[in-house]
Design a protein around this motif. Structure first.
Motif, PDB file in Angstrom:
ATOM      1  N   ARG A  79      -6.755   8.801   4.896  1.00  0.00           N
ATOM      2  CA  ARG A  79      -5.764   9.878   4.797  1.00  0.00           C
ATOM      3  C   ARG A  79      -6.454  11.242   4.704  1.00  0.00           C
ATOM      4  NH1 ARG A  79      -1.564   7.263   0.346  1.00  0.00           N
ATOM      5  NH2 ARG A  79      -0.371   5.951   1.796  1.00  0.00           N
ATOM      6  N   ILE A  80      -7.517  11.308   3.946  1.00  0.00           N
ATOM      7  CA  ILE A  80      -8.265  12.572   3.820  1.00  0.00           C
ATOM      8  C   ILE A  80      -8.797  13.013   5.179  1.00  0.00           C
ATOM      9  CG2 ILE A  80     -10.324  13.625   2.827  1.00  0.00           C
ATOM     10  CD1 ILE A  80      -9.880  11.892   0.356  1.00  0.00           C
ATOM     11  N   GLN A  95      -7.703   3.338   2.389  1.00  0.00           N
ATOM     12  CA  GLN A  95      -6.494   4.076   2.748  1.00  0.00           C
ATOM     13  C   GLN A  95      -6.612   5.542   2.367  1.00  0.00           C
ATOM     14  OE1 GLN A  95      -3.050   2.933   0.477  1.00  0.00           O
ATOM     15  NE2 GLN A  95      -1.640   3.459   2.110  1.00  0.00           N
ATOM     16  N   GLU A  96      -7.112   5.813   1.162  1.00  0.00           N
ATOM     17  CA  GLU A  96      -7.236   7.192   0.691  1.00  0.00           C
ATOM     18  C   GLU A  96      -8.238   7.974   1.527  1.00  0.00           C
ATOM     19  OE1 GLU A  96      -5.256   8.416  -1.445  1.00  0.00           O
ATOM     20  OE2 GLU A  96      -4.295   6.498  -1.883  1.00  0.00           O
ATOM     21  N   VAL A  97      -9.365   7.354   1.851  1.00  0.00           N
ATOM     22  CA  VAL A  97     -10.389   8.032   2.659  1.00  0.00           C
ATOM     23  C   VAL A  97      -9.840   8.344   4.050  1.00  0.00           C
ATOM     24  CG1 VAL A  97     -12.636   7.760   3.760  1.00  0.00           C
ATOM     25  CG2 VAL A  97     -12.318   7.027   1.389  1.00  0.00           C
ATOM     26  N   GLU A 114      -0.380   6.920   8.935  1.00  0.00           N
ATOM     27  CA  GLU A 114      -0.214   5.658   8.202  1.00  0.00           C
ATOM     28  C   GLU A 114      -0.307   4.451   9.123  1.00  0.00           C
ATOM     29  OE1 GLU A 114      -0.691   4.377   4.770  1.00  0.00           O
ATOM     30  OE2 GLU A 114       0.134   6.404   4.803  1.00  0.00           O
ATOM     31  N   SER A 120      -7.733  -0.112  -1.964  1.00  0.00           N
ATOM     32  CA  SER A 120      -6.920   1.029  -1.517  1.00  0.00           C
ATOM     33  C   SER A 120      -7.769   2.249  -1.197  1.00  0.00           C
ATOM     34  CB  SER A 120      -5.890   1.391  -2.589  1.00  0.00           C
ATOM     35  OG  SER A 120      -5.002   0.308  -2.814  1.00  0.00           O
ATOM     36  N   ASP A 121      -9.052   2.218  -1.556  1.00  0.00           N
ATOM     37  CA  ASP A 121      -9.934   3.355  -1.266  1.00  0.00           C
ATOM     38  C   ASP A 121     -10.024   3.627   0.227  1.00  0.00           C
ATOM     39  OD1 ASP A 121     -10.350   3.441  -3.957  1.00  0.00           O
ATOM     40  OD2 ASP A 121     -12.327   2.480  -3.901  1.00  0.00           O
ATOM     41  N   LYS A 176       0.791  -1.235   0.000  1.00  0.00           N
ATOM     42  CA  LYS A 176       0.000   0.000   0.000  1.00  0.00           C
ATOM     43  C   LYS A 176       0.824   1.287   0.000  1.00  0.00           C
ATOM     44  CE  LYS A 176      -3.873  -2.234   0.130  1.00  0.00           C
ATOM     45  NZ  LYS A 176      -4.724  -2.253  -1.087  1.00  0.00           N
TER      46      LYS A 176
END
Length: 288
Positions: A185-186, A181-183, A191, A178-179, A97
C-alpha cells in the motif's frame, strides 16, 4: 527410549489396521469388476477369482454413455473449482485482510451457514432457480417457464462461492503476514493488485487443497443433478451409475466397473497435487 519404541510400534500397528479397513472395500470392488458373475456372491469370499474377465467393463460402456457423462461431470466439477477458487479467495482475502463495517458479524453468519446441511436448502434453491425472471421462458415475474432448471447453470451458480471455500481461504490468508499488505500500500499498489500479485502466489497450497475438495464434491454430486437436470444428455456420471440398479436388483459387476472408472479422475488429481494438498492442510487454520 524403550517406551518410545513401543509407542511407535503400537502407532504403526493401528495405522496399518486403519489402512486395511479403508483399502478392503476398494480391493473388493476391483476384484468384483473382473470376476465372473457367478463368483460375486460366493461365501466365503474368494479374493482371487478363478478367471479374469473384462465383460463387466464392456457392459458398463454399452449400458451407459460414459463418455458423455464423463464430460458433463468434468465440466460441472471444473466450473465449480474455477468459481470457488476465484470468489472464495476474494471473499477470504476480504475477511482476513480488509477492515469494513460488519465484517465479524458477516463472518459469524458464514460460519452458521456451514452448519446447515445442503439438503435443507435444496427446495429453496429449486424454487429460486425455477422462477428466475427472463430465463428459461419465464416472464418478468418468473412464471411461465423453467428458469435455469435443466441447465448446467442450475448446478454451477448455487455453489459458485461456497461457505466452506470462503472460510477455508480466510483461515489461510489470516496465517499470512499483513506486513506485505502494508508495504504494498505504501508503494501505491491497489487492493486487487495486492491480492493478485502478493497473496495469491503465496496461497497456492491452499488453492490446490480447495481445488481438490471442490472438484471431488462436484464430481461426486448426485442429489443436485438428480433434482435439477432432467435432460438425459445432461446427466452426470454419478447418475449414470444408478442405471445399474433397476427392478429391485443391482448388477454389481458393471456397477463396480463403472465406479472404478469414476474414481480415476479424482485419483489422478490427488496424485498430481498431493504436495500442495499436504501443505494446505498443514498451514490452514493455524490462526483464528
Amino acid at each position: 527410549m524403550k517406551q518410545s519404541y513401543w509407542q511407535r510400534t503400537i502407532l504403526y500397528i493401528i495405522s496399518i489396521a486403519v489402512c486395511m479397513v479403508m483399502v478392503v472395500p476398494f480391493v473388493w470392488s476391483l476384484i468384483t469388476s473382473i470376476r465372473p458373475d457367478e463368483e460375486i456372491f460366493l461365501l466365503p469370499i474368494q479374493w482371487i477369482p478363478s478367471s479374469v474377465t473384462m465383460d463387466h467393463y464392456r457392459k458398463a460402456f454399452e449400458t451407459v454413455p460414459f463418455g458423455l457423462y464423463f464430460w458433463n461431470s468434468f465440466y460441472l466439477a471444473f466450473m465449480g473449482v474455477l468459481f470457488n477458487l476465484l470468489l472464495g479467495s476474494l471473499s477470504g482475502y476480504a475477511f482476513a485482510k480488509l477492515q469494513f463495517p460488519g465484517r465479524d458479524t458477516l463472518f459469524k453468519i458464514l460460519l452458521a451457514a456451514l452448519m446447515i446441511p445442503g439438503v435443507v436448502t435444496l427446495i429453496p434453491q429449486f424454487f429460486v432457480l425455477k422462477h428466475m425472471p427472463f430465463l428459461g421462458g419465464n416472464d418478468w415475474l418468473g412464471t411461465g417457464g423453467n428458469g435455469l432448471l435443466n441447465s448446467f447453470w442450475a448446478i454451477i451458480l448455487p455453489g459458485a462461492s461456497g461457505s466452506f471455500a470462503v472460510f477455508f481461504m480466510r483461515q489461510f490468508f489470516v496465517s499470512l503476514p499483513s506486513d506485505l499488505q502494508e508495504v504494498s500500500r505504501i508503494e501505491g499498489s491497489g487492493e486487487f493488485r495486492i491480492y493478485w500479485n502478493i497473496y495469491i502466489p503465496l496461497a497456492k497450497p491452499a488453492l490446490a487443497t480447495l481445488g481438490i475438495f471442490t472438484f471431488q464434491a462436484g464430481w461426486n454430486s448426485f442429489l443436485g443433478p438428480l433434482i435439477m437436470l432432467n435432460d438425459p444428455a445432461k446427466k452426470t456420471i454419478q447418475l449414470g451409475l444408478a442405471a445399474f440398479a433397476y427392478n429391485k436388483q443391482v448388477d454389481f459387476g458393471p456397477l463396480m466397473a463403472g465406479a472404478l472408472i469414476a474414481v480415476v479422475p479424482i485419483l489422478i488429481l490427488f496424485l498430481l497435487l498431493q504436495k500442495y494438498f499436504v501443505q494446505g492442510i498443514a498451514f490452514t487454520g493455524t490462526k483464528g
